[in-house]
Design an enzyme around this catalytic site. Structure first.
Site, PDB file in Angstrom:
ATOM      1  N   ASP A 237       5.465   0.303  -1.933  1.00 20.17           N
ATOM      2  CA  ASP A 237       4.888   1.537  -2.089  1.00 20.17           C
ATOM      3  C   ASP A 237       5.220   2.402  -3.560  1.00 20.17           C
ATOM      4  OD1 ASP A 237       3.702   0.702   0.521  1.00 20.17           O
ATOM      5  OD2 ASP A 237       5.330   1.950   1.450  1.00 20.17           O
ATOM      6  N   ASP A 276       0.774  -2.604  -2.471  1.00 17.70           N
ATOM      7  CA  ASP A 276       0.697  -2.246  -1.319  1.00 17.70           C
ATOM      8  C   ASP A 276       0.477  -0.745  -1.084  1.00 17.70           C
ATOM      9  OD1 ASP A 276       1.301  -2.321   1.281  1.00 17.70           O
ATOM     10  OD2 ASP A 276       3.449  -2.215   1.119  1.00 17.70           O
ATOM     11  N   ASP A 280       3.205   5.884   1.866  1.00 21.52           N
ATOM     12  CA  ASP A 280       3.293   5.432   3.232  1.00 21.52           C
ATOM     13  C   ASP A 280       4.359   6.276   4.021  1.00 21.52           C
ATOM     14  OD1 ASP A 280       1.228   3.552   2.859  1.00 21.52           O
ATOM     15  OD2 ASP A 280       2.501   1.874   3.262  1.00 21.52           O
ATOM     16  N   ARG A 330      -7.483   3.792   4.464  1.00 18.44           N
ATOM     17  CA  ARG A 330      -6.392   4.273   4.739  1.00 18.44           C
ATOM     18  C   ARG A 330      -6.234   5.834   4.090  1.00 18.44           C
ATOM     19  NH1 ARG A 330      -1.624  -0.527   5.053  1.00 18.44           N
ATOM     20  NH2 ARG A 330      -2.779  -1.833   6.344  1.00 18.44           N
TER      21      ARG A 330
END
Length: 456
Positions: A237, A276, A280, A330
């Site tokens: 990430d 990715d 996160d 997301r």
């Protein structure tokens, strides 16, 4: 590398923005007593003496202000205040991830994570050298027509792929210790290209005024069991929180550019996904405030909770005054925790091939409040697909606007889907400094007050 000291005035809770509201009191007005005793400053106004590097999170500004609050490296001394411009300098300035000494790391300019200690550019071939990995051999070894679709790859080429991935990770992952502020120097296009800030198992970190671009995994893994047709899954990430607490991410920009997904090849009929997450928040991370960032040109943007069995009682996150544009999903995907999403602007129109699947996903009993946000959609966008869930998550809230019209997005989702979102939550947000009661002006306001390069 010599440390460079910065002046250390008392920490300020105010944000420094290029556009500032000034108050002018004329002599006549003063003489007449107009406004006497009443002086209201805009929440984003800033004193001319504000020191960006020592700023701390304001009181009641989201979950990260809870308890001890988030001060980052505000107490850093001269020996722990650094200005860095290269990957090697950044690694040295961050030091050991277990060192809790307060530190300020100022990033000047853009740091390319894919360089060696001398500054030489590194490629995917450099990371795979000596491991025995080759993409062509990997594709031949695990072709579904011969390897099958019921199990993950194993054997020589999979071991070589994993080894090459680890080799890349050792170069591009920057581990941030506790009590640290990492901040971009204004006016220098500060940021990190191709790298990942890892905030793991530490408390009290601030990340501000940085552009995170083109974080890419050279060695995605094929998983034939992921979904109906399998998927390529990557690591790294741009910023990852794993078991981290009291983290403030403010005025950053996240983007895949210049390596957009449209340039990725297709193998086994699936996109070779080299990206990715953007930001996160997983593995029991807690007390996080994410504000005034821009998320753009990306697929899987923000994951809260790494699995449906992540930590109950944690994953408390506030997400406010951010811009989401040209993202697929997301924004965020939330599990388990208590998440407050307010005063954000979601532009869901297709951008550079990034087509929206959904904005907010509440699953695994997440308790999400979505309040006073603005969505811009195309004529073909179905309102019932702006939210998503697994039938166990909750989304409460009000004041949300779509294309200028107040809209109940939970009702729209539930009318179109069998797995209903629950409409009540088990908590009431109270840490809401800066909450605007109307979302109507967010598209204009956030266009000039979010992302890297705004603070000075």
């Amino acid at each position: 590398m010599a440390a460079t000291a910065s002046p250390a005035p008392a920490p300020s809770h105010r944000r420094s923005l290029r556009k500032r509201r000034t108050i002018v009191v004329t002599a006549a007005a003063a003489a007449a007593g107009i406004g006497a005793g009443i002086l209201v400053l805009n929440a984003n106004a800033a004193s001319t003496t504000v020191d960006l590097y020592h700023q701390t999170l304001a009181a009641k500004d989201g979950w990260a202000s809870s308890g001890t609050g988030t001060t980052g490296g505000a107490k850093a001394d001269a020996a722990h205040t650094f200005t860095v411009s290269t990957r090697a300098q950044l690694v040295k300035a961050l030091g050991s991830a277990s060192d809790t000494t307060p530190r300020i790391v100022k990033i000047k300019g853009t740091i390319d994570a894919n360089t060696d200690d001398s500054g030489k550019k590194l490629s995917c071939a450099d990371y795979s050298a000596g491991t025995g990995y080759s993409l062509s051999a990997y594709l031949k070894a695990y072709a579904p027509s011969t390897y099958g679709t019921s199990k993950l790859p194993s054997g020589t080429q999979e071991k070589a792929r994993a080894a090459a991935q680890v080799k890349q990770g050792k170069n591009i992952i920057f581990r941030v210790p506790a009590n640290t502020t990492v901040v971009g120097v204004p006016g220098t296009k500060a940021g990190i290209t191709g790298g990942m800030l890892q905030i793991q198992g530490v408390d009290n970190v601030i990340v501000r005024n940085l552009t995170f671009a083109a974080t890419q995994d050279c060695f995605p893994q094929w998983d034939p069991t992921d979904g109906d047709s399998g998927n390529w899954n990557s690591q790294y990430d741009a910023v990852t929180l794993r078991g981290a607490t009291h983290v403030w991410a403010d005025h950053n920009t996240f983007t895949d550019a210049p390596g957009l997904d449209t340039s990725d090849p297709t193998y086994y009929g699936r996109q070779y996904q080299i990206h990715d997450g953007d930001l996160d928040i997983t593995k029991g991370s807690d007390l996080v405030t994410v504000e005034r960032n821009q998320f753009t040109n990306h697929d899987k943007t923000m994951l809260i909770g790494s699995s449906d069995t992540d930590s109950v009682g944690k994953l408390r996150v506030s997400i406010h005054h951010n811009v989401w544009k040209g993202i697929v999903q997301r924004a965020p995907l939330a599990r388990i925790g208590q998440i407050h999403i307010y005063n954000n602007y979601f532009d869901t129109t297709t951008l550079n091939g990034y087509v929206l699947q959904y904005s907010v996903n509440s699953r695994a009993k997440a308790q999400v409040v979505v309040q006073n946000n603005y969505w811009k959609t195309s004529a073909s966008q179905k309102l019932g697909k702006l939210f998503s869930g697994d039938g166990t998550g909750s989304i409460a809230g009000s004041g949300n606007i779509v294309n200028g019209t107040a809209t109940d997005l939970v009702a729209a989702y539930n009318a179109a889907n069998s797995k209903k979102l629950k409409t009540t939550v088990n908590w009431t947000p109270t840490l809401t400094t800066g909450l605007e009661t109307s979302a109507k002006n967010l598209p204009t306001e956030l266009a000039t007050t979010t992302g890297a390069g705004v603070l000075n």
